[in-house]
Design a protein around this motif. Structure first.
Motif, PDB file in Angstrom:
ATOM      1  N   HIS A 245       5.832  21.821  -2.346  1.00 50.46           N
ATOM      2  CA  HIS A 245       5.527  22.382  -3.664  1.00 50.46           C
ATOM      3  C   HIS A 245       6.621  23.336  -4.133  1.00 50.46           C
ATOM      4  CE1 HIS A 245       0.894  21.577  -3.390  1.00 50.46           C
ATOM      5  NE2 HIS A 245       1.600  20.491  -3.590  1.00 50.46           N
ATOM      6  N   HIS A 246       7.181  24.123  -3.222  1.00 45.75           N
ATOM      7  CA  HIS A 246       8.266  25.038  -3.588  1.00 45.75           C
ATOM      8  C   HIS A 246       9.433  24.266  -4.195  1.00 45.75           C
ATOM      9  CE1 HIS A 246       6.956  28.969  -2.478  1.00 45.75           C
ATOM     10  NE2 HIS A 246       6.780  28.699  -1.200  1.00 45.75           N
ATOM     11  N   MET A 247       9.783  23.146  -3.588  1.00 45.85           N
ATOM     12  CA  MET A 247      10.915  22.354  -4.078  1.00 45.85           C
ATOM     13  C   MET A 247      10.549  21.590  -5.355  1.00 45.85           C
ATOM     14  SD  MET A 247      13.519  22.963  -2.191  1.00 45.85           S
ATOM     15  CE  MET A 247      12.884  24.642  -2.334  1.00 45.85           C
ATOM     16  N   ALA A 248       9.345  21.029  -5.383  1.00 47.01           N
ATOM     17  CA  ALA A 248       8.924  20.275  -6.568  1.00 47.01           C
ATOM     18  C   ALA A 248       8.857  21.163  -7.797  1.00 47.01           C
ATOM     19  CB  ALA A 248       7.564  19.624  -6.314  1.00 47.01           C
ATOM     20  N   ASN A 249       8.445  22.415  -7.613  1.00 48.54           N
ATOM     21  CA  ASN A 249       8.350  23.336  -8.740  1.00 48.54           C
ATOM     22  C   ASN A 249       9.723  23.658  -9.329  1.00 48.54           C
ATOM     23  OD1 ASN A 249       5.575  23.476  -8.607  1.00 48.54           O
ATOM     24  ND2 ASN A 249       5.540  25.329  -7.341  1.00 48.54           N
ATOM     25  N   ILE A 250      10.753  23.655  -8.490  1.00 45.68           N
ATOM     26  CA  ILE A 250      12.110  23.838  -9.016  1.00 45.68           C
ATOM     27  C   ILE A 250      12.556  22.567  -9.735  1.00 45.68           C
ATOM     28  CG2 ILE A 250      14.498  24.431  -8.495  1.00 45.68           C
ATOM     29  CD1 ILE A 250      13.533  25.500  -5.784  1.00 45.68           C
ATOM     30  N   ALA A 251      12.314  21.423  -9.103  1.00 41.03           N
ATOM     31  CA  ALA A 251      12.846  20.154  -9.599  1.00 41.03           C
ATOM     32  C   ALA A 251      12.360  19.833 -11.012  1.00 41.03           C
ATOM     33  CB  ALA A 251      12.488  19.022  -8.643  1.00 41.03           C
ATOM     34  N   TYR A 252      11.077  20.028 -11.268  1.00 44.92           N
ATOM     35  CA  TYR A 252      10.600  19.663 -12.605  1.00 44.92           C
ATOM     36  C   TYR A 252      11.100  20.650 -13.655  1.00 44.92           C
ATOM     37  CZ  TYR A 252       6.772  23.036 -13.503  1.00 44.92           C
ATOM     38  OH  TYR A 252       6.044  24.163 -13.790  1.00 44.92           O
ATOM     39  N   LYS A 253      11.224  21.933 -13.295  1.00 41.15           N
ATOM     40  CA  LYS A 253      11.772  22.903 -14.235  1.00 41.15           C
ATOM     41  C   LYS A 253      13.234  22.592 -14.542  1.00 41.15           C
ATOM     42  CE  LYS A 253       8.791  26.849 -12.962  1.00 41.15           C
ATOM     43  NZ  LYS A 253       8.285  27.181 -14.312  1.00 41.15           N
ATOM     44  N   LEU A 254      13.957  22.136 -13.534  1.00 41.73           N
ATOM     45  CA  LEU A 254      15.360  21.782 -13.730  1.00 41.73           C
ATOM     46  C   LEU A 254      15.500  20.614 -14.694  1.00 41.73           C
ATOM     47  CD1 LEU A 254      18.353  21.978 -13.072  1.00 41.73           C
ATOM     48  CD2 LEU A 254      17.931  20.635 -10.995  1.00 41.73           C
ATOM     49  N   GLU A 255      14.650  19.616 -14.553  1.00 37.30           N
ATOM     50  CA  GLU A 255      14.718  18.461 -15.462  1.00 37.30           C
ATOM     51  C   GLU A 255      14.449  18.879 -16.907  1.00 37.30           C
ATOM     52  OE1 GLU A 255      15.796  15.326 -14.881  1.00 37.30           O
ATOM     53  OE2 GLU A 255      16.374  16.275 -12.992  1.00 37.30           O
ATOM     54  N   TYR A 256      13.474  19.763 -17.095  1.00 38.78           N
ATOM     55  CA  TYR A 256      13.162  20.226 -18.448  1.00 38.78           C
ATOM     56  C   TYR A 256      14.275  21.115 -19.009  1.00 38.78           C
ATOM     57  CZ  TYR A 256       8.390  18.416 -18.690  1.00 38.78           C
ATOM     58  OH  TYR A 256       7.290  17.587 -18.759  1.00 38.78           O
ATOM     59  N   ALA A 257      15.059  21.762 -18.139  1.00 40.31           N
ATOM     60  CA  ALA A 257      16.126  22.643 -18.609  1.00 40.31           C
ATOM     61  C   ALA A 257      17.359  21.867 -19.066  1.00 40.31           C
ATOM     62  CB  ALA A 257      16.510  23.629 -17.505  1.00 40.31           C
ATOM     63  N   LYS A 258      17.530  20.663 -18.581  1.00 41.21           N
ATOM     64  CA  LYS A 258      18.740  19.903 -18.907  1.00 41.21           C
ATOM     65  C   LYS A 258      18.838  19.583 -20.390  1.00 41.21           C
ATOM     66  CE  LYS A 258      19.283  17.757 -14.352  1.00 41.21           C
ATOM     67  NZ  LYS A 258      19.233  16.501 -13.575  1.00 41.21           N
TER      68      LYS A 258
END
Length: 351
Positions: free
Chosen positions: A241-254
């Protein structure tokens, strides 16, 4: 509408990514910390041979004539390796400022040298306080008391300041305005300063995307190798969950970052708040990636030996570069709450 990058842009990104990953490693970064300049002339020469130093220089001055949208993916890759050399600053800030400063003679003097790798230029804005890479610059473009000046390196005095990120070399710069070339003052200077600020903030945002992805990759690798109770800790739900929470935020930031690059490249009137939106979301995810990556590394995440600290410190540095989160949120708020704000998907995609 097609919102994707072109095949040529993606292939260029891939080739630059492969080069940087091979040439800019944690080992070479640590080695550079031990040198006086913290920079590699050999690496810069390789950038020259690849045409990267002239990528945004107009063709009339020996460059490739590309724009912010062409370079934003490369800036992202530079962030992924925590590149110390001022390639992103040169392409996204210094070159456009020189090309658009209104002084044709000054541009003709310096742009061909920058494209050929014979000179480096840096821009110093008062919002940053200190000037990065002033020690290796041949020409400096500096804001002072509402005006913009250009000076060669022998006309300035430098005082080194430590940074939390050892890959950054920061300097307080002092100079005599009487000995400087005044590029702009009054409204022209304010416009040029905003021009530089927007491109610097885009550069920081794009690099923050790359830094975030690198911290995810380092953390995934670590949690795959680190075992507790006979199994990799990456298999634990909480770690996932720690990693998934970063990953989806990163996709939305692009998307906001790419939108900002498009706005600058096409001179849209929305460019300033597009850039501020991008800077806020990209640096927020980089800070979040640093926090969660330290968490999954445990106490090891804070140690000098673990490579994670190289990238989390770069994330922290980018957060306040070219405007704090508060500064950029204020610019977005001024647009959103203005009387004539054109909001909603219809206005966004109509452009």
């Amino acid at each position: 509408m097609d919102f994707t990058f072109s095949e040529d842009q993606l292939l260029f990104q891939e080739s630059v990514r492969d080069f940087l990953i091979n040439e800019v490693t944690p080992a070479t970064i640590r080695a550079a910390w031990q040198t006086e300049s913290g920079r590699s002339d050999a690496l810069w020469q390789q950038f020259v041979e690849m045409g990267l130093t002239g990528i945004t220089v107009p063709e009339a001055f020996g460059g490739l004539g590309m724009n912010e949208l062409d370079f934003v993916l490369l800036a992202q890759e530079a962030g992924y390796v925590a590149l110390a050399e001022p390639l992103v600053h040169s392409a996204l800030v210094a070159v456009p400022v020189i090309a658009n400063c209104g002084n044709a003679e000054f541009a003709a003097q310096w742009l061909p040298k920058i494209a050929a790798g014979e000179a480096k230029a840096v821009v110093g804005l008062e919002i940053n306080g200190l000037v990065e890479d002033a020690h290796i610059a041949d020409v400096l473009i500096l804001e002072k008391d509402g005006a913009v000046y250009a000076l060669e390196s022998n006309a300035v005095e430098l005082r080194h300041n430590e940074s939390i990120d050892l890959g950054r070399k920061l300097f307080a710069v002092e100079f005599n305005t009487d000995a400087a070339l005044k590029l702009a003052d009054g409204q022209q200077a304010r416009d040029l300063i905003e021009f530089a600020l927007n491109r610097g903030a885009l550069a920081a945002a794009a690099q923050a995307l790359g830094v975030s992805q690198r911290m995810i990759d380092l953390s995934v690798q670590y949690t795959s190798d680190r075992k507790q109770f006979g199994v990799a800790i990456g298999s634990f739900q909480a770690v996932k969950h720690h990693m998934a929470n970063i990953a989806y935020k990163l996709e939305y930031a692009k998307t906001p970052v790419y939108r900002a690059a498009y706005a600058l490249a096409n001179g849209l009137k929305t460019a300033s708040h597009n850039v501020s939106h991008a800077k806020v979301v990209a640096c927020e995810v980089a800070d979040f990636a640093a926090k969660n990556s330290i968490q999954v590394h445990g106490a090891m995440g804070y140690t000098w030996e673990v490579d994670l600290h190289i990238f989390m410190k770069r994330a922290w540095a980018l957060n306040n570069n070219y405007g704090t989160a508060g500064f950029h949120k204020q610019r977005v708020a001024e647009f959103v709450f203005s009387d004539n704000a054109q909001l909603g998907a219809g206005n966004t995609f109509a452009a």
